[in-house]
Design an enzyme around this catalytic site. Structure first.
Site, PDB file in Angstrom:
ATOM      1  N   THR A  61       1.258   4.385  -3.478  1.00 15.79           N
ATOM      2  CA  THR A  61       1.572   5.264  -2.346  1.00 15.79           C
ATOM      3  C   THR A  61       1.906   6.663  -2.844  1.00 15.79           C
ATOM      4  O   THR A  61       1.389   7.666  -2.326  1.00 15.79           O
ATOM      5  CB  THR A  61       2.733   4.697  -1.517  1.00 15.79           C
ATOM      6  OG1 THR A  61       2.314   3.478  -0.901  1.00 15.79           O
ATOM      7  CG2 THR A  61       3.162   5.678  -0.430  1.00 15.79           C
ATOM      8  N   CYS A 105       1.780  -3.747   4.684  1.00 22.45           N
ATOM      9  CA  CYS A 105       2.479  -2.546   5.137  1.00 22.45           C
ATOM     10  C   CYS A 105       2.492  -2.422   6.656  1.00 22.45           C
ATOM     11  O   CYS A 105       3.245  -1.632   7.210  1.00 22.45           O
ATOM     12  CB  CYS A 105       1.829  -1.305   4.520  1.00 22.45           C
ATOM     13  SG  CYS A 105       1.925  -1.265   2.727  1.00 22.45           S
TER      14      CYS A 105
END
Length: 397
Positions: free
Chosen positions: A85, A342
């Protein structure tokens, strides 16, 4: 100690969610433990005034070399991050900030519409800062075609970001072909690849693949959570603007004290992945095919994603006629997911499945099974029987 009975609530389900995260390999855990106590490499790698710091720095640099070797890259092209990320954010925002230094009016970015949120959200944020973003639609299998990319390129396109393997479908994009298009673009543009789901499963060789930036995550390849890396090509040189400031670590790209044990863990995980790349993916693919062949003849079953161009462990299946929530709850003996980890808290249907043409009901009734290094034939056989029983029961009711 007596074994836990099959019917006991303490018995854990079979783990088939390797795409969400992988367990840390024993060899990795052992290597990390040597970097945490007084007798090991616990020191700050940036402390260059004593032997403790020197040894920690050496361990970190050895690990950097191991990660680089997995990509056939130069160790100086590897920048440590907290995960994929952060690596994605550094790639997109860093490239955009650098471009704006010379082009205050902004520029054009291309991403695929089914990227991980770690790419889509930074792209949306950059759009709010005045950059223009094009989101490429995939085909019915989740692939981005070269013609789609070529048609979207503009004179002011400076960055393209397309993932190697889709995290929900497992579909593989031809990054060599897509990267070549970026490289031969009239004005040239950077090509970023999110390789979190492909590292250790598919061969990655940045000497031959025209990739400028590439994101990695340790916990997707049997390393620890909380560490990743961004590959930044040196020749031709790629320049990014730092997004985290406070000490100028990592050649100014990413400030912050490095966690020696995590870097060492990722390095060891990369070394193991490189050593097993010729055998492990094929073994896992055989188990995945065993699972699919065992359930493919169930009524209303449909494979989501490409039937051939697919990473070894991914199997995304739609079960028509089943209530999605009941399906997931009923598969209580299997640890699986309905899509990206996620987005698991969202009740909305997967945007990835919607993009490849599934309606809401079928998207909700889709399950992602993902197999990995420690999956066994016996576990797959059990999973097949369990899935068949559950689906037949739900379709009757």
């Amino acid at each position: 100690m007596k074994p836990i009975p099959e019917s006991s609530p303490l018995r854990k389900p079979i783990y088939l969610d390797y795409a969400a995260t992988t367990p840390v390999a024993p060899e990795v855990a052992e290597a990390m433990m040597t970097c945490m106590t007084l007798t090991g490499n616990f020191a700050n790698p940036a402390s260059r005034s004593h032997v403790y710091g020197w040894q920690a720095e050496e361990a970190v640099e050895d690990a950097r070399g191991q990660v680089a070797a997995l990509l056939h890259a130069d160790p100086r092209e590897i920048v440590w991050t907290s995960g994929a990320t952060e690596a994605n954010n550094l790639a997109l925002k860093g490239a955009a900030a650098r471009y704006r230094e010379e082009h205050p009016e902004g520029g054009h970015i291309i991403v695929s519409a089914i990227e991980h949120k770690a790419v889509l959200d930074p792209a949306q944020w950059l759009e709010q800062q005045g950059f223009q973003v094009t989101r490429l639609q995939p085909d019915e299998y989740g692939r981005i075609h070269s013609s789609t990319l070529r048609d979207a390129l503009r004179d002011d396109t400076f960055l393209v970001s397309i993932m190697h393997v889709n995290n929900e479908l497992g579909t593989v994009n031809d990054i060599a072909e897509l990267g070549a298009i970026c490289r031969t673009h009239t004005h040239g543009c950077l090509f970023h690849v999110d390789a979190a789901q492909s590292a250790g499963k598919l061969a990655l060789d940045v000497r031959d693949q025209p990739v400028d930036l590439l994101s990695l995550s340790a916990h997707k390849m049997y390393g620890p959570k909380g560490v990743g890396a961004l590959y930044i090509r040196r020749d031709p040189a790629v320049k990014l603007a730092a997004q985290i400031h406070g000490g100028g670590h990592e050649r100014g790209y990413r400030s912050g004290t490095l966690a020696t044990h995590q870097c060492v863990g990722m390095g060891k995980a990369a070394e193991l992945a490189a050593a097993q790349i010729s055998e492990e993916p094929a073994r896992i693919a055989t188990l995945r095919d065993q699972l699919w062949q065992g359930i493919a003849n169930l009524p209303g079953v449909k494979l989501n994603g490409h039937p051939e161009a697919r990473a070894c462990g991914h199997l995304n299946v739609a079960f028509a006629g089943c209530d999605g929530e009941m399906l997931l709850l009923s598969l209580r003996d299997l640890a699986v997911s309905t899509g990206s980890a996620c987005n698991s808290a969202s009740i909305a249907p997967s945007y990835v499945l919607k993009a490849i043409g599934l309606d809401d009901d079928l998207a909700h009734a889709s399950i992602r099974f993902s197999l990995g290094r420690y999956t066994t034939t016996e576990e797959v056989s059990f999973a097949v029987e369990h899935i068949r029983q559950v689906v037949k029961h739900l379709q009757k009711h």
